[in-house]
Design a protein around this motif. Structure first.
Motif, PDB file in Angstrom:
ATOM      1  N   PRO A 101    -116.770  87.126  21.803  1.00 39.65           N
ATOM      2  CA  PRO A 101    -116.426  86.278  20.825  1.00 39.65           C
ATOM      3  C   PRO A 101    -115.660  86.788  19.542  1.00 39.65           C
ATOM      4  O   PRO A 101    -114.650  88.050  20.228  1.00 39.65           O
ATOM      5  N   GLN A 102    -115.037  86.649  19.067  1.00 42.53           N
ATOM      6  CA  GLN A 102    -114.037  86.464  17.752  1.00 42.53           C
ATOM      7  C   GLN A 102    -115.036  87.015  17.441  1.00 42.53           C
ATOM      8  O   GLN A 102    -116.173  87.731  17.155  1.00 42.53           O
ATOM      9  N   ASP A 103    -114.020  88.328  16.662  1.00 41.26           N
ATOM     10  CA  ASP A 103    -113.980  89.201  15.737  1.00 41.26           C
ATOM     11  C   ASP A 103    -114.916  90.560  16.177  1.00 41.26           C
ATOM     12  O   ASP A 103    -115.338  90.962  16.091  1.00 41.26           O
ATOM     13  N   GLN A 104    -114.494  90.628  17.454  1.00 45.07           N
ATOM     14  CA  GLN A 104    -115.591  91.761  18.166  1.00 45.07           C
ATOM     15  C   GLN A 104    -114.815  92.748  19.221  1.00 45.07           C
ATOM     16  O   GLN A 104    -113.859  91.888  19.909  1.00 45.07           O
ATOM     17  N   ASN A 222    -129.438  72.376  31.180  1.00 50.31           N
ATOM     18  CA  ASN A 222    -128.321  72.674  32.894  1.00 50.31           C
ATOM     19  C   ASN A 222    -127.314  72.263  32.712  1.00 50.31           C
ATOM     20  O   ASN A 222    -126.571  71.583  32.088  1.00 50.31           O
ATOM     21  N   LEU A 223    -126.378  73.317  33.808  1.00 48.34           N
ATOM     22  CA  LEU A 223    -124.771  72.945  33.946  1.00 48.34           C
ATOM     23  C   LEU A 223    -124.883  72.195  34.809  1.00 48.34           C
ATOM     24  O   LEU A 223    -124.521  72.904  35.982  1.00 48.34           O
ATOM     25  N   HIS A 224    -125.017  70.704  35.329  1.00 50.72           N
ATOM     26  CA  HIS A 224    -124.908  70.312  36.749  1.00 50.72           C
ATOM     27  C   HIS A 224    -123.314  70.164  37.167  1.00 50.72           C
ATOM     28  O   HIS A 224    -123.386  70.215  38.390  1.00 50.72           O
ATOM     29  N   ASN A 225    -122.397  70.190  36.555  1.00 46.50           N
ATOM     30  CA  ASN A 225    -121.338  70.389  36.848  1.00 46.50           C
ATOM     31  C   ASN A 225    -120.507  71.379  37.573  1.00 46.50           C
ATOM     32  O   ASN A 225    -119.150  71.517  37.838  1.00 46.50           O
ATOM     33  N   ILE A 226    -120.747  71.981  37.674  1.00 43.03           N
ATOM     34  CA  ILE A 226    -120.154  73.651  38.126  1.00 43.03           C
ATOM     35  C   ILE A 226    -120.780  74.239  39.209  1.00 43.03           C
ATOM     36  O   ILE A 226    -122.301  74.582  39.800  1.00 43.03           O
ATOM     37  N   GLN A 227    -120.129  74.496  40.280  1.00 39.34           N
ATOM     38  CA  GLN A 227    -120.143  74.917  41.478  1.00 39.34           C
ATOM     39  C   GLN A 227    -120.799  76.423  40.830  1.00 39.34           C
ATOM     40  O   GLN A 227    -119.503  77.466  41.061  1.00 39.34           O
ATOM     41  N   LEU A 228    -121.948  76.337  40.727  1.00 38.30           N
ATOM     42  CA  LEU A 228    -122.535  78.153  40.457  1.00 38.30           C
ATOM     43  C   LEU A 228    -122.251  79.077  41.397  1.00 38.30           C
ATOM     44  O   LEU A 228    -122.271  80.294  41.390  1.00 38.30           O
ATOM     45  N   ALA A 229    -122.138  78.893  43.423  1.00 32.31           N
ATOM     46  CA  ALA A 229    -122.146  79.495  43.696  1.00 32.31           C
ATOM     47  C   ALA A 229    -120.073  80.091  43.680  1.00 32.31           C
ATOM     48  O   ALA A 229    -120.980  81.441  44.199  1.00 32.31           O
ATOM     49  N   ASP A 230    -119.401  79.717  42.829  1.00 35.90           N
ATOM     50  CA  ASP A 230    -118.576  80.401  42.933  1.00 35.90           C
ATOM     51  C   ASP A 230    -118.329  81.273  41.954  1.00 35.90           C
ATOM     52  O   ASP A 230    -117.287  81.675  41.530  1.00 35.90           O
ATOM     53  N   VAL A 231    -119.104  81.671  40.563  1.00 30.29           N
ATOM     54  CA  VAL A 231    -119.223  82.494  39.528  1.00 30.29           C
ATOM     55  C   VAL A 231    -119.091  83.412  40.724  1.00 30.29           C
ATOM     56  O   VAL A 231    -120.067  83.998  40.875  1.00 30.29           O
ATOM     57  N   GLU A 232    -117.925  84.959  39.572  1.00 28.72           N
ATOM     58  CA  GLU A 232    -118.187  85.657  40.656  1.00 28.72           C
ATOM     59  C   GLU A 232    -118.145  86.578  39.202  1.00 28.72           C
ATOM     60  O   GLU A 232    -118.730  88.228  39.082  1.00 28.72           O
ATOM     61  N   VAL A 233    -118.185  87.010  37.849  1.00 30.08           N
ATOM     62  CA  VAL A 233    -118.328  87.851  36.726  1.00 30.08           C
ATOM     63  C   VAL A 233    -118.849  86.514  36.035  1.00 30.08           C
ATOM     64  O   VAL A 233    -118.569  85.002  35.538  1.00 30.08           O
ATOM     65  N   LEU A 234    -119.833  86.767  34.815  1.00 30.33           N
ATOM     66  CA  LEU A 234    -120.905  86.132  34.307  1.00 30.33           C
ATOM     67  C   LEU A 234    -121.163  86.790  32.998  1.00 30.33           C
ATOM     68  O   LEU A 234    -121.728  88.064  32.877  1.00 30.33           O
ATOM     69  N   VAL A 235    -120.360  87.333  31.714  1.00 31.12           N
ATOM     70  CA  VAL A 235    -120.924  87.021  30.739  1.00 31.12           C
ATOM     71  C   VAL A 235    -121.448  86.736  30.142  1.00 31.12           C
ATOM     72  O   VAL A 235    -120.963  84.821  29.144  1.00 31.12           O
ATOM     73  N   LEU A 236    -122.390  87.206  29.015  1.00 26.32           N
ATOM     74  CA  LEU A 236    -123.056  86.963  28.195  1.00 26.32           C
ATOM     75  C   LEU A 236    -123.611  87.110  26.815  1.00 26.32           C
ATOM     76  O   LEU A 236    -123.677  88.308  27.307  1.00 26.32           O
ATOM     77  N   ASN A 237    -123.501  86.128  25.956  1.00 23.72           N
ATOM     78  CA  ASN A 237    -122.852  87.319  24.379  1.00 23.72           C
ATOM     79  C   ASN A 237    -124.142  86.181  23.448  1.00 23.72           C
ATOM     80  O   ASN A 237    -123.784  84.792  23.327  1.00 23.72           O
TER      81      ASN A 237
END
Length: 494
Positions: A101-104, A222-237
């Protein structure tokens, strides 16, 4: 620069009743960046006030100055374009900074985890930090070290933070957005206003390797249009008292790194942690300001996990009262980092069953008063870092059984008054940092058995204790250091 904006107003419109308000609305997104103020002032000069109001309205809705000011974009872009093919990976690392995020402040430790799995050439911590320095030399980022000790080289980067001007972050986000390969997907605080290309199945699916989501509450779209199987790094803020991992996480079968950061002041409850059980490739987890008891209520088993880092988390009795055995939940864990967890008083004995552990780092946990008596069972540990555990009174006698220990850090453990009699049993020990162990009055005679010891970092008083053994420890070098006061730590660690 600011007078230039005022002059533009005076030349283009004689009615100035709204001058102050609109002027501030225009200048604020420039974040004090001289180039941005100059370019914006030039683009609006001598134009009717309606153009100024239109620009202020667009920015109030979240539009980026990068999107609307081509000249700002082109000027900033030159720093990236200057990178040749051999330095292309530096641009990739720059774009990754937009995931936060911005300012962090961005913890360098988080970048280390990301880059180690995304880029083959950055699989060592110091290589990742080298890339941070590359970014700073090109004015694409800044590095803040909250405690700087130039004499040390021990791969300790928990007190390194990357900062970035807002415009540079906007540039990173913009570049990620226009990248045709869509290797990164950065979703900001947009609530339900996501692009249709992400939520409607009729659009061409995208395949990001890095997915970053920032939200004020649990992200449930729901993110229908993302190939979730390809995600290697997940950043949750997020910034809320409780947060649930999105349900779609269990579809990320190739996920290698999970970074969860609560930007609030109080550790947040985290639910749905059990979804990670189904991820066969998850190697690294970093949790910041999370209530650990909230994730130990239910049985978890992370067989592939190699590293877990807890920063400013609330731990309490979580390890002792959890519903499962730690060694069963984390059977292949090699690195455990616990930093600034202020309510950690004692490590559980069950921790000693993590037989594959190679690095154990418990730092800045000021209430930690005791280590497990059987810590010597961690036979594969090569690095034991206990820096700034100010209430720690002693080391267990079983440390003598840490036969592979290469580096011991007890710096700023100023409550330690003596070392175990069999301290010299750690025959592989090559380096000790014991700066500011001010209550230590003598060393056990067994230190003569530390034949591999090459360096001791300490202050003058402790150095005098080691000098007595120098005739027998001929390869030992004593590094005397003085406390380097750095007031950066006074700022909120973000």
């Amino acid at each position: 620069m600011l007078p230039q904006l005022e002059l533009s107003f005076y030349n283009s419109y004689s009615h100035l009743t709204t001058l102050g308000t609109i002027q501030l609305q225009i200048v604020a997104p420039c974040k004090g960046y001289p180039l941005a103020i100059k370019v914006v002032g030039k683009s609006l000069r001598r134009k009717p006030i309606e153009f100024w109001r239109k620009r202020a309205l667009a920015w109030s809705k979240g539009d980026s100055i990068i999107d609307s000011e081509t000249e700002v974009l082109l000027r900033l872009q030159t720093s990236l374009d200057a990178l040749d093919e051999k330095k292309a990976f530096i641009k990739e690392c720059f774009l990754d900074l937009g995931s936060f995020p911005q300012d962090q402040r961005i913890p360098a430790a988080a970048l280390i985890d990301m880059w180690a799995e995304l880029y083959e050439d950055l699989d060592k911590d110091f290589l990742a930090i080298t890339n941070v320095y590359e970014l700073t030399t090109r004015s694409l980022a800044d590095l803040v070290v909250t405690r700087k000790e130039t004499v040390e080289d021990d791969d300790y980067y928990s007190e390194h933070f990357v900062t970035q001007h807002d415009l540079l972050r906007q540039l990173a986000v913009y570049q990620a957005k226009i990248d045709p390969s869509k290797k990164r997907l950065i979703i900001g605080n947009c609530g339900d206003n996501l692009p249709k290309c992400l939520t409607e199945q009729k659009h061409q699916p995208i395949k990001p390797r890095l997915l970053s989501i920032s939200s004020d509450e649990t992200f449930s779209i729901n993110l229908h249009n993302i190939q979730l199987a390809d995600v290697e790094v997940l950043v949750l803020n997020f910034n809320t008292k409780s947060y649930a991992l999105p349900e779609f996480v269990e579809k990320m079968v190739n996920l290698k790194v999970l970074i969860v950061t609560n930007h609030g002041f109080i550790p947040a409850d985290l639910s749905n942690f059990h979804l990670l059980d189904s991820l066969p490739n998850l190697k690294r987890i970093r949790l910041e300001r999370i209530s650990i008891p909230s994730i130990t209520k239910h049985l978890i088993q992370l067989k592939s996990l190699k590293k877990i880092s807890l920063f400013m988390c609330s731990i309490g009795e979580a390890f002792s009262n959890c519903s499962f055995q730690i060694s069963n939940a984390l059977p292949n864990l090699e690195e455990l980092n616990i930093d600034y967890c202020n309510d950690l008083v004692k490590l559980p004995d069950e921790l000693c069953n993590l037989v594959r552990l190679k690095k154990l780092s418990i730092t800045n946990c000021h209430k930690l008063s005791a280590l497990p008596r059987e810590i010597g069972k961690l036979e594969k540990v090569e690095v034991l870092r206990l820096r700034s555990c100010t209430d720690l009174v002693k080391l267990p006698c079983s440390v003598k059984d840490l036969k592979r220990l290469d580096f011991l850090d007890i710096s700023d453990c100023f409550s330690i008054v003596e070392l175990p009699e069999d301290f010299g049993g750690m025959g592989s020990l090559k380096k000790i940092n014991m700066r500011m162990c001010s209550r230590l009055q003598e060393l056990p005679s067994s230190v003569l058995d530390l034949g591999q010891l090459r360096e001791v970092v300490c202050d003058e008083d402790t150095g005098a204790l080691w000098e007595l053994f120098l005739p027998d420890l001929r390869n030992l070098h004593i590094k005397l250091v003085k406390e380097n006061v750095n007031l950066n730590w006074l700022h909120k660690l973000q």
